[in-house]
Motif scaffolding. Structure first.
Motif: not given
Lengths: 315, 285
Positions: B86-98, B103-106
């Motif tokens: 779920s986290a992966g899907i969110y980060l890749e498909e939903y999250a906007k580049k903000s 910060l979450i990615e790092v």
């Protein structure tokens, strides 16, 4: 996707069911106690406690004894929070730990259950070493010896000018703490330029293949490798004493032998299974500790500990 | 020698160097596995698998250890798969580049590098004490799930990235919502890659010792767990204890236990690879 998930779930449930079914039927005896006893602490004491728990199972199969190995310090931390009934310890409780027990209103009794001896060893081809005095060991291992005491003739006159190669357990082990305190004094540590390994088998191998090597580790490891190593006696002012069952047990092999302990929580002894277990421990520690490579105390000493425990229960 | 000959020589040299590097790893691995099998294989029998720990090396078994390991692996799987994917899907498909998402990615990449014992200390306070889980299988599984979560998240993201954009565009063009696109098209297409990540994660979890010892996993447990709230021990702890015993017979036991641990890992990987291959055959765009 759905079908796949179902298959995976089915596989998981099946495995769980299989693993549940494996608890075996237990035999019934009269006057059977139930309950559980939680023990944690030193991995040095673990083999003895494991042996006692194993034998206790044949007497009281319905009492579940569990043992962890979070170390003497880790064990006392849990003991101080009242999370465990018995704490295995390879040293007496420290003031800091007593303070925590007091804060949480935990009273306890410490019982010594056996001796643990350290052995000082050289290669069998080493012909010159007959014994070490404590001062000589201090000369060799003291932090100030680092990069200075490098040859055997610097330790005692008459010994050959051969390189002195040292082997010992790593600084994280209780055995190291105990050796450095007994030989070099409190909070000094030892020199750091020696071959350190947490795996004692490697130390055995090292000394066994190094003609000018010298090292120390638990006596039990020597007992298992008698043919490969030469045991050296230690003179603490009253003649050289070699560690044996007798000399450790009667306290003449000094200062490299120490008692090991179990600490029992006073709230826990209100439960009959804990009392029964500790009694069983003291009764069988002599035979069982010898069986797993430790040195039993004299019978009279076990009686002293038993009396101490009986008094403790009455309170 | 002219230029093209030199280049050919370089090419050849690198080829041999590559073979050499590959072989080093394989030869060492083969040597270790060989010596483990040589030491331990004769020790494995039905009694060894069904007996409790004992002070006598020849009587000692690893029933509670392997059953504990399997419980831990299953619950870790149950916890980490939905969370990680779920986290992966969110980060890749939903999250906007903000700034938040970067910060979450790092942080996720940093988490992958945190020593496992730190996770143990964290879990001791949070799961064991604050949430009152005690030294249970559940607490152990939560700890390991945290530990391997970054692996699953990173693998999921990489797998999602590998799905061609045209698939998404086609799905949208047919009027599918974002969720329908992810669930019906993107996720099935990336399932193989995700599963590879999960395999890696679970294989790592099954071999962990330090964080479990910190949260209070035991060594001697005379009963097999019957619920996720039971206390437990796992194979690596038992192996470590046996290796540190002075008696040589215990080393044989340790070797035998290592074989079993390898076997558990292989079986799990095998199951995952089977599902992955089966899944990949289904994809036909």
């Amino acid at each position: 996707m759905k079908k796949q998930i179902k298959t995976i779930l089915f596989a998981i449930t099946a495995t769980l069911l299989v693993s549940c079914g494996s608890s075996s039927e237990k035999a019934k005896t009269t006057n059977e106690l139930t309950g559980s006893i939680k023990i944690d602490g030193s991995s040095t004491v673990y083999p003895i406690t494991e042996a006692v728990a194993e034998e206790f199972r044949t007497v009281q199969p319905k009492v579940n004894v569990t043992i962890g190995v979070s170390g003497t310090g880790g064990g006392f931390k849990k003991f101080g929070r009242g999370e465990i009934d018995i704490s295995d310890a390879s040293r007496p409780i420290k003031d800091k730990e007593i303070l925590i027990c007091n804060e949480n209103n935990i009273t306890y009794v410490g019982l010594s259950v056996a001796y643990d001896g350290l052995a000082v060893l050289v290669n069998p081809k080493n012909t010159w070493v007959d014994y070490f005095t404590v001062e000589e060991l201090n000369t060799i291992w003291n932090p100030s010896a680092q990069n200075t005491i490098m040859y055997w003739d610097q330790v005692r006159e008459g010994w050959p000018h051969e390189k002195l190669n040292l082997y010992g357990p790593g600084t994280a082990s209780g055995t190291y703490d105990y050796f450095s305190e007994a030989i070099c004094g409190k909070k000094v540590g030892t020199r750091a330029d020696y071959t350190a390994s947490e795996d004692d088998h490697i130390l055995v191998q090292g000394i066994a293949t190094d003609k000018t090597g010298l090292g120390f580790f638990g006596l039990a490891y020597y007992e298992e490798n008698k043919d490969k190593l030469k045991l050296v006696g230690v003179d603490n002012g009253s003649g050289a004493i070699t560690p044996t069952m007798g000399t450790v047990s009667n306290g003449t092999y000094e200062p490299l032998s120490r008692p090991i302990f179990i600490y029992v929580n006073s709230t826990s002894v209100k439960r009959p299974e804990v009392v029964e277990f500790v009694n069983f421990y003291l009764k069988n520690a002599a035979t069982l500790s010898a069986e797993v490579g430790y040195i039993p105390m004299p019978i009279s000493e076990y009686e002293v500990q038993q009396a101490k425990f009986n008094n403790f229960i009455k309170k | 020698m002219n230029n093209s000959q030199i280049n050919r020589l370089k090419d050849k040299t690198f080829n041999y160097f590559g073979i050499f590097c590959t072989l080093i790893g394989l030869v060492i691995l083969a040597f270790f596995i060989g010596s483990i099998f040589y030491d331990g294989l004769r020790r494995i029998d039905w009694d060894f698998l069904t007996s409790l720990p004992s002070r006598k090396a020849e009587k000692a078994g690893i029933l509670t250890a392997w059953v504990g390991s399997i419980w831990i692996v299953i619950f870790t799987f149950i916890i980490v798969v939905p969370l990680g994917i779920s986290a992966g899907i969110y980060l890749e498909e939903y999250a906007k580049k903000s700034r938040l998402s970067s910060l979450i990615e790092v942080n996720i990449s940093n988490l992958a590098g945190v020593p496992s014992i730190i996770y143990g200390l964290l879990s001791l306070e949070i799961f064991v004490r604050l949430f009152g889980m005690g030294n249970s299988i559940l607490a152990g599984s939560c700890t390991l799930a945290l530990l391997v979560l970054p692996i699953v998240i990173v693998a999921t993201r990489e797998a999602l990235k590998a799905v061609p954009h045209s698939i998404r565009a086609a799905s949208y063009a047919l009027g599918a919502s974002k969720w329908q696109t992810v669930w019906e098209q993107v996720l099935p297409a990336s399932f193989g890659g995700i599963l590879t990540g999960v395999i890696l994660a679970i294989s790592r979890a099954v071999g962990e010792t330090a964080p479990l010892i910190v949260i209070g996993a035991l060594l001697y447990v005379p009963f097999t767990p019957s619920s996720p709230m039971d206390e437990f021990t796992v194979l690596p702890i038992q192996i470590f204890n046996w290796i540190s015993r002075p008696q040589h017979e215990f080393t044989t036991n340790a070797a035998a236990a290592i074989i079993l641990l390898l076997l558990i890992t292989f079986i799990m990987n095998g199951v995952a690879v089977y599902f992955r291959n089966k899944w990949q055959k289904k994809i036909n765009w």
